[in-house]
Design a protein around this motif. Sequence first.
Motif, PDB file in Angstrom:
ATOM      1  N   ALA A 193     -86.493   9.530  57.154  1.00 45.41           N
ATOM      2  CA  ALA A 193     -85.846  10.927  57.858  1.00 45.41           C
ATOM      3  C   ALA A 193     -85.842  11.728  56.897  1.00 45.41           C
ATOM      4  O   ALA A 193     -86.091  13.222  56.904  1.00 45.41           O
ATOM      5  CB  ALA A 193     -83.973  10.682  57.956  1.00 45.41           C
ATOM      6  N   PHE A 194     -85.706  11.427  55.553  1.00 37.83           N
ATOM      7  CA  PHE A 194     -86.042  12.566  54.180  1.00 37.83           C
ATOM      8  C   PHE A 194     -87.507  12.827  54.057  1.00 37.83           C
ATOM      9  O   PHE A 194     -87.747  13.876  53.658  1.00 37.83           O
ATOM     10  CB  PHE A 194     -85.496  11.939  53.011  1.00 37.83           C
ATOM     11  CG  PHE A 194     -83.791  11.655  53.010  1.00 37.83           C
ATOM     12  CD1 PHE A 194     -82.939  12.685  52.548  1.00 37.83           C
ATOM     13  CD2 PHE A 194     -83.307  10.711  53.711  1.00 37.83           C
ATOM     14  CE1 PHE A 194     -81.735  12.653  52.581  1.00 37.83           C
ATOM     15  CE2 PHE A 194     -81.979  10.437  53.754  1.00 37.83           C
ATOM     16  CZ  PHE A 194     -81.113  11.359  53.355  1.00 37.83           C
ATOM     17  N   LEU A 195     -88.388  12.144  54.335  1.00 42.12           N
ATOM     18  CA  LEU A 195     -89.750  12.491  54.368  1.00 42.12           C
ATOM     19  C   LEU A 195     -90.198  13.291  55.480  1.00 42.12           C
ATOM     20  O   LEU A 195     -90.768  14.403  55.238  1.00 42.12           O
ATOM     21  CB  LEU A 195     -90.740  11.148  54.648  1.00 42.12           C
ATOM     22  CG  LEU A 195     -90.901  10.214  53.161  1.00 42.12           C
ATOM     23  CD1 LEU A 195     -91.647   9.164  53.628  1.00 42.12           C
ATOM     24  CD2 LEU A 195     -91.817  11.258  52.156  1.00 42.12           C
ATOM     25  N   LEU A 196     -89.578  12.968  56.713  1.00 43.42           N
ATOM     26  CA  LEU A 196     -89.652  14.059  57.771  1.00 43.42           C
ATOM     27  C   LEU A 196     -89.168  15.388  57.377  1.00 43.42           C
ATOM     28  O   LEU A 196     -89.940  16.378  57.694  1.00 43.42           O
ATOM     29  CB  LEU A 196     -89.054  13.607  59.082  1.00 43.42           C
ATOM     30  CG  LEU A 196     -89.035  14.257  60.272  1.00 43.42           C
ATOM     31  CD1 LEU A 196     -90.624  14.681  60.548  1.00 43.42           C
ATOM     32  CD2 LEU A 196     -88.317  13.874  61.449  1.00 43.42           C
ATOM     33  N   ALA A 197     -87.955  15.577  56.770  1.00 42.08           N
ATOM     34  CA  ALA A 197     -87.303  16.868  56.465  1.00 42.08           C
ATOM     35  C   ALA A 197     -88.185  17.591  55.196  1.00 42.08           C
ATOM     36  O   ALA A 197     -88.218  18.838  55.560  1.00 42.08           O
ATOM     37  CB  ALA A 197     -85.721  16.551  56.229  1.00 42.08           C
ATOM     38  N   LYS A 247     -85.878   9.659  47.306  1.00 39.06           N
ATOM     39  CA  LYS A 247     -85.074   8.491  47.088  1.00 39.06           C
ATOM     40  C   LYS A 247     -83.711   8.674  46.536  1.00 39.06           C
ATOM     41  O   LYS A 247     -82.508   8.298  47.025  1.00 39.06           O
ATOM     42  CB  LYS A 247     -86.013   7.320  46.547  1.00 39.06           C
ATOM     43  CG  LYS A 247     -85.129   6.079  46.042  1.00 39.06           C
ATOM     44  CD  LYS A 247     -85.178   5.257  47.608  1.00 39.06           C
ATOM     45  CE  LYS A 247     -84.764   3.654  47.444  1.00 39.06           C
ATOM     46  NZ  LYS A 247     -83.287   3.738  46.576  1.00 39.06           N
ATOM     47  N   PRO A 248     -83.772   9.084  45.302  1.00 39.64           N
ATOM     48  CA  PRO A 248     -82.212   9.450  44.732  1.00 39.64           C
ATOM     49  C   PRO A 248     -81.450  10.433  45.493  1.00 39.64           C
ATOM     50  O   PRO A 248     -80.227  10.121  45.703  1.00 39.64           O
ATOM     51  CB  PRO A 248     -82.734  10.380  43.479  1.00 39.64           C
ATOM     52  CG  PRO A 248     -84.093   9.770  42.937  1.00 39.64           C
ATOM     53  CD  PRO A 248     -84.668   9.662  44.301  1.00 39.64           C
ATOM     54  N   LEU A 249     -81.903  11.286  46.030  1.00 40.22           N
ATOM     55  CA  LEU A 249     -81.255  12.277  47.059  1.00 40.22           C
ATOM     56  C   LEU A 249     -80.762  11.379  48.328  1.00 40.22           C
ATOM     57  O   LEU A 249     -79.620  11.667  48.902  1.00 40.22           O
ATOM     58  CB  LEU A 249     -82.141  13.339  47.638  1.00 40.22           C
ATOM     59  CG  LEU A 249     -81.560  14.401  48.618  1.00 40.22           C
ATOM     60  CD1 LEU A 249     -80.343  15.107  47.954  1.00 40.22           C
ATOM     61  CD2 LEU A 249     -82.603  15.215  49.118  1.00 40.22           C
ATOM     62  N   MET A 250     -81.704  10.606  48.760  1.00 39.89           N
ATOM     63  CA  MET A 250     -81.268   9.647  50.010  1.00 39.89           C
ATOM     64  C   MET A 250     -80.083   8.769  49.546  1.00 39.89           C
ATOM     65  O   MET A 250     -79.095   8.686  50.382  1.00 39.89           O
ATOM     66  CB  MET A 250     -82.411   8.877  50.502  1.00 39.89           C
ATOM     67  CG  MET A 250     -81.913   7.786  51.510  1.00 39.89           C
ATOM     68  SD  MET A 250     -83.648   6.861  51.816  1.00 39.89           S
ATOM     69  CE  MET A 250     -83.436   5.806  50.480  1.00 39.89           C
ATOM     70  N   ASP A 251     -80.188   8.035  48.425  1.00 38.35           N
ATOM     71  CA  ASP A 251     -78.868   7.391  47.956  1.00 38.35           C
ATOM     72  C   ASP A 251     -77.492   8.233  47.937  1.00 38.35           C
ATOM     73  O   ASP A 251     -76.638   7.531  48.111  1.00 38.35           O
ATOM     74  CB  ASP A 251     -79.411   6.621  46.713  1.00 38.35           C
ATOM     75  CG  ASP A 251     -80.418   5.548  46.640  1.00 38.35           C
ATOM     76  OD1 ASP A 251     -80.670   5.278  47.967  1.00 38.35           O
ATOM     77  OD2 ASP A 251     -81.272   5.380  45.748  1.00 38.35           O
ATOM     78  N   ARG A 252     -77.868   9.275  47.334  1.00 39.09           N
ATOM     79  CA  ARG A 252     -76.418  10.102  47.166  1.00 39.09           C
ATOM     80  C   ARG A 252     -75.807  10.541  48.644  1.00 39.09           C
ATOM     81  O   ARG A 252     -74.599  10.532  48.748  1.00 39.09           O
ATOM     82  CB  ARG A 252     -76.851  11.466  46.393  1.00 39.09           C
ATOM     83  CG  ARG A 252     -77.247  11.154  44.798  1.00 39.09           C
ATOM     84  CD  ARG A 252     -77.073  12.273  44.100  1.00 39.09           C
ATOM     85  NE  ARG A 252     -78.091  13.441  44.435  1.00 39.09           N
ATOM     86  CZ  ARG A 252     -79.187  13.477  43.900  1.00 39.09           C
ATOM     87  NH1 ARG A 252     -79.669  12.612  43.115  1.00 39.09           N
ATOM     88  NH2 ARG A 252     -80.206  14.617  44.335  1.00 39.09           N
ATOM     89  N   THR A 253     -76.783  10.833  49.414  1.00 38.51           N
ATOM     90  CA  THR A 253     -76.349  11.096  50.803  1.00 38.51           C
ATOM     91  C   THR A 253     -75.814   9.965  51.684  1.00 38.51           C
ATOM     92  O   THR A 253     -74.646   9.969  52.014  1.00 38.51           O
ATOM     93  CB  THR A 253     -77.659  11.705  51.591  1.00 38.51           C
ATOM     94  OG1 THR A 253     -78.038  12.814  51.010  1.00 38.51           O
ATOM     95  CG2 THR A 253     -77.123  11.994  52.946  1.00 38.51           C
ATOM     96  N   ARG A 254     -76.330   8.760  51.402  1.00 36.42           N
ATOM     97  CA  ARG A 254     -75.775   7.505  51.854  1.00 36.42           C
ATOM     98  C   ARG A 254     -74.510   7.224  51.398  1.00 36.42           C
ATOM     99  O   ARG A 254     -73.511   6.998  52.107  1.00 36.42           O
ATOM    100  CB  ARG A 254     -76.659   6.445  51.643  1.00 36.42           C
ATOM    101  CG  ARG A 254     -76.155   5.013  51.987  1.00 36.42           C
ATOM    102  CD  ARG A 254     -76.751   3.746  51.652  1.00 36.42           C
ATOM    103  NE  ARG A 254     -76.181   2.406  51.925  1.00 36.42           N
ATOM    104  CZ  ARG A 254     -75.198   1.947  51.524  1.00 36.42           C
ATOM    105  NH1 ARG A 254     -74.613   2.583  50.392  1.00 36.42           N
ATOM    106  NH2 ARG A 254     -74.697   0.854  51.965  1.00 36.42           N
TER     107      ARG A 254
END
Length: 271
Positions: A193-197, A247-254
């Motif tokens: 999802a983050f790659l797509l965005a 990846k770090p942004l994804m972890d913070r969002t989760r």
Amino acid sequence: MHWLLWALAVDMCLALGALLVRKLGFYRRLVHFALCAAFASTAGILSAPIMWACGKRASVNWVVARTFYYTTRVVLGINVEIEGEDILQRARPCVMIGNHQTMLDLIMLGRVFPMQTVILAKKSVSYYPFVGWFMRLADDIFISRGSKQSASGMFQRASAELRAKQVSVWFFPEGTRGRFADGPDLLPFKVGAFLLAYHAQVPVLPVVVMDFHNLHNSRRFWSTGGTLKIKILEPVSLDGLAEDDLKPLMDRTRESMLVELKRISPPRTTH
């Protein structure tokens, strides 16, 4: 007409049997759920020519979503309350992400799904009766799990649609249903999802739906009506980020979604 009378008679028998056997009530609600889905999918199929003529092909999904939500609200008695709905109106186009627990997530989608938004799903869904039919008409995006070529094509196509057509995409970043015996939680996110965005240059919009345990528990054959709470978080901007920062942004969002999941979820009850 006779078949309708027979169907009503069978449903009445199941309703009476459910007073004695919980499983009968559970499966009766599943049948109602499936009938609502078929009805909503048919509404989407019938609306497709109108949406195409208006240049809003992706909004076939919106027709299906709202039809399904208002039908299940009456039939299953599940009402949805949204916190932060104004954020949804000003954050598009975007990549919307949400936690995935049960097939009843479709009720959440029915209420929150905005116009001009497409769905990303595995390719096998496109062959499902009714559901796959309307999704094809809505020009939704299907990918083959484990196929790098398919994933690459998906990112190129979806990012082009987001930019050129101003449509959003819905994504379940966990990849599968998360079921937790000890309380509400989230599975690790996949980076798609983050790659797509990132490639589409749009924000990520997190949507959190509360723990379903008190409304639906397939392991205990429990299903009932009630209120489903949803929290829409502020959009997560990817401006100025490199791909290695995702990846770090994804972890913070989760983590922020997990905090909200626990906040809006009621204490679990014993069925």
